[in-house]
Motif scaffolding. Structure first.
Motif, PDB file in Angstrom:
ATOM      1  N   ALA A 125      44.258  44.123  45.596  1.00 30.68           N
ATOM      2  CA  ALA A 125      45.435  43.260  45.671  1.00 30.68           C
ATOM      3  C   ALA A 125      45.511  42.320  44.468  1.00 30.68           C
ATOM      4  CB  ALA A 125      45.415  42.457  46.974  1.00 30.68           C
ATOM      5  N   ALA A 126      44.383  41.712  44.109  1.00 30.24           N
ATOM      6  CA  ALA A 126      44.369  40.780  42.979  1.00 30.24           C
ATOM      7  C   ALA A 126      44.657  41.504  41.659  1.00 30.24           C
ATOM      8  CB  ALA A 126      43.012  40.076  42.907  1.00 30.24           C
ATOM      9  N   ALA A 127      44.038  42.676  41.480  1.00 28.81           N
ATOM     10  CA  ALA A 127      44.222  43.415  40.226  1.00 28.81           C
ATOM     11  C   ALA A 127      45.666  43.862  40.030  1.00 28.81           C
ATOM     12  CB  ALA A 127      43.293  44.630  40.200  1.00 28.81           C
ATOM     13  N   ALA A 152      43.661  33.991  35.819  1.00 27.37           N
ATOM     14  CA  ALA A 152      43.629  33.851  37.275  1.00 27.37           C
ATOM     15  C   ALA A 152      43.190  35.159  37.915  1.00 27.37           C
ATOM     16  CB  ALA A 152      45.009  33.439  37.793  1.00 27.37           C
ATOM     17  N   GLY A 153      43.705  36.263  37.395  1.00 25.64           N
ATOM     18  CA  GLY A 153      43.329  37.568  37.931  1.00 25.64           C
ATOM     19  C   GLY A 153      41.849  37.831  37.792  1.00 25.64           C
ATOM     20  N   ALA A 154      41.278  37.505  36.626  1.00 29.60           N
ATOM     21  CA  ALA A 154      39.849  37.735  36.410  1.00 29.60           C
ATOM     22  C   ALA A 154      39.003  36.914  37.383  1.00 29.60           C
ATOM     23  CB  ALA A 154      39.477  37.386  34.967  1.00 29.60           C
ATOM     24  N   ILE A 202      39.477  38.429  41.040  1.00 31.88           N
ATOM     25  CA  ILE A 202      38.809  39.731  41.124  1.00 31.88           C
ATOM     26  C   ILE A 202      37.292  39.547  41.160  1.00 31.88           C
ATOM     27  CG2 ILE A 202      38.364  41.900  39.913  1.00 31.88           C
ATOM     28  CD1 ILE A 202      41.269  41.658  38.822  1.00 31.88           C
ATOM     29  N   THR A 203      36.775  38.664  40.318  1.00 32.60           N
ATOM     30  CA  THR A 203      35.333  38.406  40.309  1.00 32.60           C
ATOM     31  C   THR A 203      34.854  37.927  41.676  1.00 32.60           C
ATOM     32  OG1 THR A 203      35.356  37.837  37.955  1.00 32.60           O
ATOM     33  CG2 THR A 203      33.492  37.027  39.263  1.00 32.60           C
TER      34      THR A 203
END
Length: 217
Positions: free
Chosen positions: A41-43, A54-56, A59-60
């Motif tokens: 969902a985040a990716a 923000a995505g990184a 996702i992390t």
């Protein structure tokens, strides 16, 4: 490579957290699926929109679930074949989502078509690295190791993504092209490892076993 070097330090956090979650009645498979759904969902939400930093980060956060579910399985004594297959499958889905999201950004709002080639190479070669090992093990052969495994792919990909989101010039370019080249090299390393393992098997068992023409195994 980094998997082995970091495992001792990571386990110091993951093991107590895993025991605590097991004590609360949470099952490892639920954490595996939750981490994968969150990563995908985040990716596919942040990256194509250009929200790389923000995505990184998000996702992390969800990728770290993969460390906790293993600790939970060990703490509960429920390390099952199904759990292992589910975990491996979810890893492939999560990895694909990361590099698919980056490819989408490169070919969309990022307007980085050449870099999109690198992102697509990372997507394909990452799957190949894992597939060669899984197929080899299914045939009773070995294909361990290599220059970049899952930990390295995620660290390079997410670090480059986050730094690019912060405005560091060419951070993502360097990360993706280096990762694409290293992943191609790793595919070659694993093919060579399978070949050597097969030769060892042939020496130990010259007669071999019949090959199923439908599956090649």
């Amino acid at each position: 490579m980094l998997n082995v070097l970091a495992r001792v330090h990571v386990d110091r956090v993951a093991e107590p957290l895993g025991r605590w979650l097991v004590g609360k009645g949470v099952v490892p498979d639920a954490v595996t699926v939750a981490g994968t759904v969150g990563t995908v969902a985040a990716a596919l939400w942040f990256l194509p929109r250009g929200e790389l930093f923000a995505g990184a980060l998000v996702i992390t956060f969800f990728v770290l679930f993969d460390l906790v579910d293993g600790a939970m399985a060990r703490a509960s004594g429920r390390v099952t074949p199904f759990g292992a297959v589910l975990d491996s499958t979810c890893d492939r889905v999560a990895d694909s989502a990361l590099f698919a999201g980056l490819t989408w950004w490169c070919l969309g709002v990022g307007e980085e078509r050449v870099l999109g080639v690198a992102a697509l190479l990372c997507l394909v070669t990452g799957q190949l690295v894992s597939y060669v090992k899984a197929r080899a093990e299914g045939a009773g052969l070995r294909a361990d190791g290599g220059l970049v495994e899952r930990a390295e792919r995620l660290i390079l990909g997410l670090t480059g993504t986050g730094l690019h989101g912060l405005g560091v010039p060419y951070a993502l370019h360097v990360a993706l092209w280096a990762l694409a080249a290293a992943s191609l090299w790793t595919v070659g390393q694993r093919i060579v490892a399978v070949y050597r393992s097969a030769r060892e098997v042939e020496r130990d068992d010259p007669g071999g076993r019949p090959v199923d023409p439908a599956t090649g195994s």
